[in-house]
Design a protein around this motif. Structure first.
Motif, PDB file in Angstrom:
ATOM      1  N   GLU A 220       0.800  -1.235   0.000  1.00  0.00           N
ATOM      2  CA  GLU A 220       0.000   0.000   0.000  1.00  0.00           C
ATOM      3  C   GLU A 220       0.828   1.279   0.000  1.00  0.00           C
ATOM      4  O   GLU A 220       0.291   2.353  -0.255  1.00  0.00           O
ATOM      5  CB  GLU A 220      -0.940  -0.004   1.217  1.00  0.00           C
ATOM      6  N   GLY A 221       2.085   1.203   0.362  1.00  0.00           N
ATOM      7  CA  GLY A 221       2.922   2.410   0.393  1.00  0.00           C
ATOM      8  C   GLY A 221       2.861   3.141   1.724  1.00  0.00           C
ATOM      9  O   GLY A 221       3.591   4.100   1.952  1.00  0.00           O
ATOM     10  N   ASN A 222       2.006   2.673   2.625  1.00  0.00           N
ATOM     11  CA  ASN A 222       1.877   3.358   3.923  1.00  0.00           C
ATOM     12  C   ASN A 222       3.126   3.214   4.784  1.00  0.00           C
ATOM     13  O   ASN A 222       3.504   4.129   5.520  1.00  0.00           O
ATOM     14  CB  ASN A 222       0.651   2.830   4.686  1.00  0.00           C
ATOM     15  N   ILE A 223       3.822   2.072   4.623  1.00  0.00           N
ATOM     16  CA  ILE A 223       5.039   1.872   5.435  1.00  0.00           C
ATOM     17  C   ILE A 223       6.134   2.835   4.975  1.00  0.00           C
ATOM     18  O   ILE A 223       6.894   3.376   5.781  1.00  0.00           O
ATOM     19  CB  ILE A 223       5.481   0.390   5.377  1.00  0.00           C
ATOM     20  N   ARG A 224       6.165   3.088   3.652  1.00  0.00           N
ATOM     21  CA  ARG A 224       7.136   4.077   3.135  1.00  0.00           C
ATOM     22  C   ARG A 224       6.941   5.425   3.832  1.00  0.00           C
ATOM     23  O   ARG A 224       7.893   6.068   4.236  1.00  0.00           O
ATOM     24  CB  ARG A 224       6.904   4.294   1.631  1.00  0.00           C
ATOM     25  N   PHE A 225       5.674   5.815   3.954  1.00  0.00           N
ATOM     26  CA  PHE A 225       5.374   7.101   4.617  1.00  0.00           C
ATOM     27  C   PHE A 225       5.748   7.031   6.101  1.00  0.00           C
ATOM     28  O   PHE A 225       6.371   7.943   6.632  1.00  0.00           O
ATOM     29  CB  PHE A 225       3.884   7.431   4.503  1.00  0.00           C
ATOM     30  N   SER A 228       9.502   7.234   6.626  1.00  0.00           N
ATOM     31  CA  SER A 228      10.324   8.328   6.091  1.00  0.00           C
ATOM     32  C   SER A 228       9.829   9.727   6.465  1.00  0.00           C
ATOM     33  O   SER A 228      10.627  10.655   6.532  1.00  0.00           O
ATOM     34  CB  SER A 228      10.444   8.207   4.570  1.00  0.00           C
ATOM     35  N   LEU A 229       8.518   9.888   6.745  1.00  0.00           N
ATOM     36  CA  LEU A 229       8.047  11.254   7.062  1.00  0.00           C
ATOM     37  C   LEU A 229       8.288  11.675   8.522  1.00  0.00           C
ATOM     38  O   LEU A 229       8.831  12.751   8.759  1.00  0.00           O
ATOM     39  CB  LEU A 229       6.564  11.384   6.714  1.00  0.00           C
ATOM     40  N   PRO A 230       7.940  10.859   9.510  1.00  0.00           N
ATOM     41  CA  PRO A 230       8.166  11.303  10.895  1.00  0.00           C
ATOM     42  C   PRO A 230       9.663  11.414  11.210  1.00  0.00           C
ATOM     43  O   PRO A 230      10.486  10.744  10.579  1.00  0.00           O
ATOM     44  CB  PRO A 230       7.516  10.196  11.727  1.00  0.00           C
ATOM     45  N   ARG A 231       9.991  12.201  12.236  1.00  0.00           N
ATOM     46  CA  ARG A 231      11.423  12.386  12.522  1.00  0.00           C
ATOM     47  C   ARG A 231      12.057  11.201  13.232  1.00  0.00           C
ATOM     48  O   ARG A 231      13.278  11.062  13.272  1.00  0.00           O
ATOM     49  CB  ARG A 231      11.669  13.700  13.275  1.00  0.00           C
ATOM     50  N   TYR A 268       5.853  -2.783  -2.638  1.00  0.00           N
ATOM     51  CA  TYR A 268       6.911  -1.929  -2.067  1.00  0.00           C
ATOM     52  C   TYR A 268       7.802  -2.783  -1.194  1.00  0.00           C
ATOM     53  O   TYR A 268       7.313  -3.534  -0.358  1.00  0.00           O
ATOM     54  CB  TYR A 268       6.327  -0.819  -1.181  1.00  0.00           C
ATOM     55  N   LEU A 269       9.093  -2.639  -1.397  1.00  0.00           N
ATOM     56  CA  LEU A 269      10.067  -3.329  -0.554  1.00  0.00           C
ATOM     57  C   LEU A 269      10.996  -2.260   0.012  1.00  0.00           C
ATOM     58  O   LEU A 269      11.727  -1.606  -0.741  1.00  0.00           O
ATOM     59  CB  LEU A 269      10.839  -4.348  -1.404  1.00  0.00           C
ATOM     60  N   SER A 270      10.910  -2.017   1.314  1.00  0.00           N
ATOM     61  CA  SER A 270      11.767  -0.991   1.932  1.00  0.00           C
ATOM     62  C   SER A 270      12.930  -1.674   2.634  1.00  0.00           C
ATOM     63  O   SER A 270      12.726  -2.599   3.420  1.00  0.00           O
ATOM     64  CB  SER A 270      10.979  -0.179   2.962  1.00  0.00           C
ATOM     65  N   LEU A 271      14.132  -1.227   2.336  1.00  0.00           N
ATOM     66  CA  LEU A 271      15.339  -1.756   2.970  1.00  0.00           C
ATOM     67  C   LEU A 271      15.974  -0.611   3.739  1.00  0.00           C
ATOM     68  O   LEU A 271      16.449   0.358   3.147  1.00  0.00           O
ATOM     69  CB  LEU A 271      16.298  -2.314   1.918  1.00  0.00           C
ATOM     70  N   ILE A 272      15.936  -0.692   5.063  1.00  0.00           N
ATOM     71  CA  ILE A 272      16.319   0.455   5.892  1.00  0.00           C
ATOM     72  C   ILE A 272      17.588   0.139   6.682  1.00  0.00           C
ATOM     73  O   ILE A 272      17.609  -0.787   7.486  1.00  0.00           O
ATOM     74  CB  ILE A 272      15.160   0.824   6.846  1.00  0.00           C
ATOM     75  N   THR A 273      18.633   0.911   6.417  1.00  0.00           N
ATOM     76  CA  THR A 273      19.896   0.731   7.150  1.00  0.00           C
ATOM     77  C   THR A 273      20.187   2.025   7.903  1.00  0.00           C
ATOM     78  O   THR A 273      20.742   2.966   7.342  1.00  0.00           O
ATOM     79  CB  THR A 273      21.040   0.378   6.169  1.00  0.00           C
ATOM     80  N   GLY A 274      19.743   2.107   9.129  1.00  0.00           N
ATOM     81  CA  GLY A 274      19.974   3.300   9.958  1.00  0.00           C
ATOM     82  C   GLY A 274      19.093   4.478   9.546  1.00  0.00           C
ATOM     83  O   GLY A 274      18.271   4.380   8.628  1.00  0.00           O
ATOM     84  N   PRO A 275      19.270   5.604  10.238  1.00  0.00           N
ATOM     85  CA  PRO A 275      18.483   6.802   9.911  1.00  0.00           C
ATOM     86  C   PRO A 275      19.054   7.488   8.676  1.00  0.00           C
ATOM     87  O   PRO A 275      20.024   6.995   8.087  1.00  0.00           O
ATOM     88  CB  PRO A 275      18.682   7.684  11.146  1.00  0.00           C
ATOM     89  N   LYS A 276      18.477   8.646   8.310  1.00  0.00           N
ATOM     90  CA  LYS A 276      18.992   9.313   7.098  1.00  0.00           C
ATOM     91  C   LYS A 276      20.420   9.827   7.360  1.00  0.00           C
ATOM     92  O   LYS A 276      20.761  10.223   8.486  1.00  0.00           O
ATOM     93  CB  LYS A 276      18.037  10.413   6.652  1.00  0.00           C
ATOM     94  N   LYS A 277      21.214   9.803   6.318  1.00  0.00           N
ATOM     95  CA  LYS A 277      22.622  10.206   6.436  1.00  0.00           C
ATOM     96  C   LYS A 277      22.758  11.666   6.032  1.00  0.00           C
ATOM     97  O   LYS A 277      21.843  12.231   5.406  1.00  0.00           O
ATOM     98  CB  LYS A 277      23.507   9.339   5.514  1.00  0.00           C
ATOM     99  N   GLY A 279      23.273  14.809   4.106  1.00  0.00           N
ATOM    100  CA  GLY A 279      23.087  15.077   2.667  1.00  0.00           C
ATOM    101  C   GLY A 279      21.856  14.399   2.087  1.00  0.00           C
ATOM    102  O   GLY A 279      21.412  14.730   0.989  1.00  0.00           O
ATOM    103  N   GLU A 280      21.269  13.421   2.817  1.00  0.00           N
ATOM    104  CA  GLU A 280      20.064  12.743   2.295  1.00  0.00           C
ATOM    105  C   GLU A 280      18.832  13.572   2.651  1.00  0.00           C
ATOM    106  O   GLU A 280      18.764  14.159   3.739  1.00  0.00           O
ATOM    107  CB  GLU A 280      19.939  11.346   2.903  1.00  0.00           C
ATOM    108  N   GLU A 281      17.862  13.594   1.732  1.00  0.00           N
ATOM    109  CA  GLU A 281      16.681  14.431   1.983  1.00  0.00           C
ATOM    110  C   GLU A 281      15.595  13.695   2.756  1.00  0.00           C
ATOM    111  O   GLU A 281      14.900  14.266   3.580  1.00  0.00           O
ATOM    112  CB  GLU A 281      16.126  14.930   0.659  1.00  0.00           C
ATOM    113  N   ASP A 282      15.435  12.401   2.441  1.00  0.00           N
ATOM    114  CA  ASP A 282      14.335  11.659   3.060  1.00  0.00           C
ATOM    115  C   ASP A 282      14.824  10.768   4.194  1.00  0.00           C
ATOM    116  O   ASP A 282      15.979  10.393   4.244  1.00  0.00           O
ATOM    117  CB  ASP A 282      13.662  10.767   2.008  1.00  0.00           C
ATOM    118  N   GLY A 283      13.890  10.456   5.060  1.00  0.00           N
ATOM    119  CA  GLY A 283      14.209   9.507   6.138  1.00  0.00           C
ATOM    120  C   GLY A 283      14.178  10.179   7.487  1.00  0.00           C
ATOM    121  O   GLY A 283      14.220  11.407   7.599  1.00  0.00           O
ATOM    122  N   PRO A 284      14.085   9.349   8.533  1.00  0.00           N
ATOM    123  CA  PRO A 284      13.997   9.900   9.895  1.00  0.00           C
ATOM    124  C   PRO A 284      15.375  10.331  10.418  1.00  0.00           C
ATOM    125  O   PRO A 284      16.404   9.864   9.950  1.00  0.00           O
ATOM    126  CB  PRO A 284      13.485   8.711  10.695  1.00  0.00           C
TER     127      PRO A 284
END
Ligand code: SF4
Length: 480
Positions: A220-225, A228-231, A268-277, A279-284
């Motif tokens: 559904e794409g809800n996990i992507r949101f 990546s949107l909340p801090r 959707y397949l999300s592969l998450i390795t740590g928080p945003k780095k 220079g990256e725009e998206d991610g917590p």
């Protein structure tokens, strides 16, 4: 989630009489089964893939302590934080501490059976935190004030009319049964919540130790949101979800979406390795991984129950189970339902809590036939029953009308001549005793037992049908 496993018999009996629920579950089961079949038919070697899945889970669980340490090291290396929770209350406390630490007021959640296992929503709401389920099915059951009734389809027990009424009542929208319109309504409501949330909480389908990566599958794409949107992103997974390498991950990726919904890959397949780095725009800004035991290390040391930790939560065993189809998911009285629910609820809950669930199986073996990682449910169920039969608290609880027919059947099976005569008698008298697949009359207390049961007509004896069946099966195998 409140534990009601001791009420299984009453809840299942009630559900079995609910024609609407039976019809809804029958149709859903048929659709899921067809999807799974199509998904597996596209594999070159379906049985080989299942054997490989079994081998991966077996090997990873054998190396669990080492893999968990490696996972922890790599998550920290990637900038995340790892927490260890012994049980549900410790996991809730860790999450509440994080809520305080980050000044969280609103949380959006991805579908997670683990958060059901620790009854997280209740705790968050009690502490005044606004929490929103964002998977459509979970959103529906949250609005209804219910719990999920299927591992991958939480609102499978509700039909379109029921959802339409719920949305009209709870969201104040016009009544519509159009699935697309209902989805758009949920989407509109949830989009606002995503934008205003401080924290996203999810589960995880796997965690790859060699890189410290969390893998999340969804359609559904809800996990992507939510990730990546909340801090802040908090992921809660059971210890058994860790795999060693990307090769192991690939073997299970090949099985899970096919088994769940006939898909080669999830949408959707999300592969998450740590928080945003930098220079990256998206991610917590912060990523926390909670590794929950809650009885798993105990099961790991049990040579028979251990196999229940292989489960990928695809839901396929629920979709083929004749008991689940009649009883529905809520009857099982805790987070997990169907054949895997019998095993996990029995293994994870305090001893004796889920006694009745061990008997919620016909032992037909359909669950083991579809399990992508070859869990042998009937073998485990029989072992749980054996343990119960040796438990002094349980002995004597089986009613005579349940024990007697089994004893008679066992005796007849050892006397083929009498078995044949009894079968002939049963075929002769069935027309007098049944009508439209229901018992018309049964003696004494059996009448109550018969009320809830459908009785298929005995036609030709199996042994006279077998030569034709065998020929058809052999023919089918050759073609395959
Ligand atoms: S036990 Fe097997 S079939 Fe059932 S949900 Fe788990 S992986 Fe799927």
């Amino acid at each position: 989630m409140e534990v009601k496993t001791e009420q299984f018999k009453e809840m299942a009996a009630k559900a079995a009489c609910n024609e609407t629920l039976n019809r809804t579950l029958r149709h859903a089961g048929e659709s899921f089964r067809a999807l799974r079949e199509k998904g597996f038919s596209q594999l070159e070697d379906p049985e080989g893939s299942r054997r490989r899945g079994h081998e991966v889970k077996d090997r990873c669980l054998s190396r669990l302590p080492e893999l968990l340490r490696l996972l922890e090291e790599n998550v920290i290396e990637a900038g995340g934080v790892v927490h260890w929770a012994r049980d549900a209350s410790e996991a809730r406390r860790i999450i509440m501490d994080l809520v305080k630490q980050y000044g969280v007021r609103t949380i959006v959640k991805g579908k997670s059976m683990m958060t059901e296992e620790i009854a997280l929503n209740k705790e968050l709401t009690r502490k005044g935190i606004e929490v929103w389920e964002t998977d459509l099915g979970e959103f529906i059951v949250q609005l209804a004030g219910e719990s999920p009734s299927h591992i991958i389809a939480p609102a499978i027990h509700m039909n379109r009319e029921e959802v339409a009424c719920l949305f009209e009542k709870k969201l104040g929208v016009d009544y519509t049964e159009d699935p697309e319109a209902l989805t758009m309504i949920a989407r509109r409501v949830l989009r606002e919540k995503f934008l205003g949330a401080d924290m996203g909480i999810t589960g995880g389908n796997m965690a790859v130790a060699e890189t410290g990566t969390l893998a999340l599958f969804e359609n559904e794409g809800n996990i992507r949101f939510a990730t990546s949107l909340p801090r802040v992103h908090v992921a809660l997974i059971g210890l058994e979800k860790v795999v060693g390498t990307w090769d192991d991950f690939g073997a299970l990726l090949n099985l899970l979406p096919r088994s769940a919904a006939g898909q080669k890959m999830p949408t959707y397949l999300s592969l998450i390795t740590g928080p945003k780095k930098a220079g990256e725009e998206d991610g917590p800004e912060a990523f926390h991984l909670i590794l929950l035991d809650n009885g798993r290390s105990r099961i790991l040391g049990d040579t028979v129950l251990r196999e229940s930790l292989f489960c990928l939560r695809c839901g396929a065993c629920l979709n083929v189970c004749p008991v689940y189809e009649r009883a529905g998911g809520h009857s099982y009285g805790w987070v997990y339902s169907g054949p895997i629910g019998m095993l996990l609820n029995s293994a994870l809950l305090p001893p004796g809590k889920a006694r009745d669930l061990a008997f919620a199986s016909t032992l037909c073996g359909a669950c083991a036939e579809v399990c992508p990682v070859l869990i042998d449910h009937p073998k485990i169920i029989l072992d749980i029953r054996r343990r119960l039969s040796e438990d002094p608290l349980w002995k004597g609880r089986l009613a005579l009308e349940e024990v007697l027919p089994m004893k008679v059947y066992a005796w007849l099976s050892l006397h083929p001549g009498l078995f044949r005569s009894a079968a002939l008698l049963a075929r002769t008298f069935q027309t007098l005793m049944t009508s439209s697949g229901r018992w018309k009359w049964l003696p004494g207390t059996l009448a109550r037992w018969g009320e809830k049961r459908r009785i298929p007509l005995l036609k030709k004896p199996f042994r006279t049908r077998w030569p034709g069946l065998e020929k058809a099966i052999r023919g089918g195998r050759k073609k395959h």
